[in-house]
Design an enzyme around this catalytic site. Structure first.
Site, mmCIF file in Angstrom:
data_model
loop_
_atom_site.group_PDB
_atom_site.id
_atom_site.type_symbol
_atom_site.label_atom_id
_atom_site.label_comp_id
_atom_site.label_asym_id
_atom_site.label_seq_id
_atom_site.Cartn_x
_atom_site.Cartn_y
_atom_site.Cartn_z
ATOM 1 N N ASP A 17 0.838 -1.197 0.000
ATOM 2 C CA ASP A 17 0.000 0.000 0.000
ATOM 3 C C ASP A 17 0.877 1.253 0.000
ATOM 4 O O ASP A 17 1.990 1.235 0.511
ATOM 5 C CB ASP A 17 -0.910 -0.033 1.254
ATOM 6 C CG ASP A 17 -2.126 0.870 1.098
ATOM 7 O OD1 ASP A 17 -2.361 1.392 -0.013
ATOM 8 O OD2 ASP A 17 -2.844 1.060 2.095
ATOM 9 N N HIS A 34 2.278 3.150 -9.138
ATOM 10 C CA HIS A 34 2.011 1.733 -9.432
ATOM 11 C C HIS A 34 3.158 1.124 -10.248
ATOM 12 O O HIS A 34 3.526 -0.032 -10.051
ATOM 13 C CB HIS A 34 0.689 1.576 -10.181
ATOM 14 C CG HIS A 34 -0.500 2.022 -9.377
ATOM 15 N ND1 HIS A 34 -0.702 1.615 -8.086
ATOM 16 C CD2 HIS A 34 -1.538 2.857 -9.679
ATOM 17 C CE1 HIS A 34 -1.824 2.168 -7.618
ATOM 18 N NE2 HIS A 34 -2.341 2.927 -8.569
ATOM 19 N N LEU A 128 10.746 -20.196 -4.764
ATOM 20 C CA LEU A 128 9.714 -19.418 -4.075
ATOM 21 C C LEU A 128 8.315 -19.676 -4.647
ATOM 22 O O LEU A 128 8.120 -19.686 -5.861
ATOM 23 C CB LEU A 128 10.034 -17.915 -4.210
ATOM 24 C CG LEU A 128 9.049 -16.962 -3.549
ATOM 25 C CD1 LEU A 128 9.228 -16.965 -2.030
ATOM 26 C CD2 LEU A 128 9.216 -15.536 -4.081
#
Ligand code: IPE
Ligand code: IPE
Ligand code: MG
Length: 239
Positions: A17, A34, A128
């Site tokens: 955020d 973004h 991962l």
């Protein structure tokens, strides 16, 4: 921080955020936040892997984020297309297994197709486990799980009294993924915003004022350090 001295959480979930505020501070359009935030996601996957984290789940777009101005939603979707395309290459060079959670029917056909390609291309990777929450809302996920279980009951496949917590977990989008050990939310907000409500039942929370585009390996280590100071009691007592 000497990396080996710390207990590394197996699964870290992140509410990324502060992209908009990061851009605003620099007098740039929100979309630039973004763009930078997407780069941070790429880097943090490598950092998480190098620290020994096995599962990383990031909240990229919520079911509520459609309420943003059309221009911002459009810019995020455009960024997402590029991100998913590049992610296929990166997943294979980094041995990363990628999965997307959330409700897909509202995403455009080409995005859905890219998600399928990405999941397929990386399914045998053993590094991962990177999960992206896209058009994700925890209440929506739980509602979909309940609908599935209810129809299995209606079809006579299971009886209502046979429903277990495990069965509910297995009907969620996160099936097969262990619950997060550590949740990180950046930008100073301290709320869940409809993220993984079921899965976070016993997760440790870490909030930081750092805006997502500024988040980095050092910040991730700070969160892990804090996590190491927590005592997880799961409702019991520590002797
Ligand atoms: C998080 O950054 C990214 C998404 C929700 C898509 P924000 O866009 O929420 O940034 P702020 O909270 O407005 O600063
Ligand atoms: C949560 O961030 C959703 C994502 C990070 C994708 P928001 O910025 O949308 O959340 P609120 O509106 O502050 O609760
Ligand atoms: Mg926000």
């Amino acid at each position: 921080m000497a990396e080996k001295e710390y207990r590394i959480p197996q699964h870290v979930a992140i509410i990324l955020d502060g992209n908009g505020r990061w851009a605003k501070k620099r007098l740039m359009p929100r979309n630039m936040g973004h763009v930078q935030g997407a780069k941070t996601v790429e880097q943090i996957c490598e950092d998480a892997d190098s620290l020994g984290i096995k599962y990383l789940t990031v909240y990229a777009f919520s079911t509520e984020n459609w309420s943003r101005p059309e221009s911002e939603v459009g810019a995020i979707m455009k960024l997402l297309r590029n991100y998913l395309r590049d992610c296929i290459k990166r997943a294979n060079s980094n041995n990363m297994k990628v999965r997307v959670i959330g409700e897909r029917s509202r995403l455009s056909d080409d995005i859905r197709q890219k998600i399928d390609e990405l999941e397929k291309a990386s399914e045998n990777n053993t590094g991962l486990n990177f999960t992206i929450a896209l058009n994700y809302g925890s209440r929506d996920e739980i509602k979909r799980a309940v609908t599935e279980i209810a129809s299995e009951c209606a079809d006579g496949k299971i009886k209502p009294e046979d429903i277990t917590e495990q069965m509910i977990s297995e009907h969620l989008d996160t099936r097969g993924i262990p619950d997060p050990d550590l949740l990180i939310r950046t930008s100073g907000e301290e709320r869940l915003s409809n993220y993984l409500l079921w899965q976070l039942a016993y997760t440790e929370f870490y909030f930081t004022d750092v805006l997502w585009p500024d988040f980095n390996k050092e910040e991730l280590k700070k969160a892990i350090e804090k996590y190491n100071g927590r005592e997880r009691r799961y409702g019991g007592v520590i002797e």
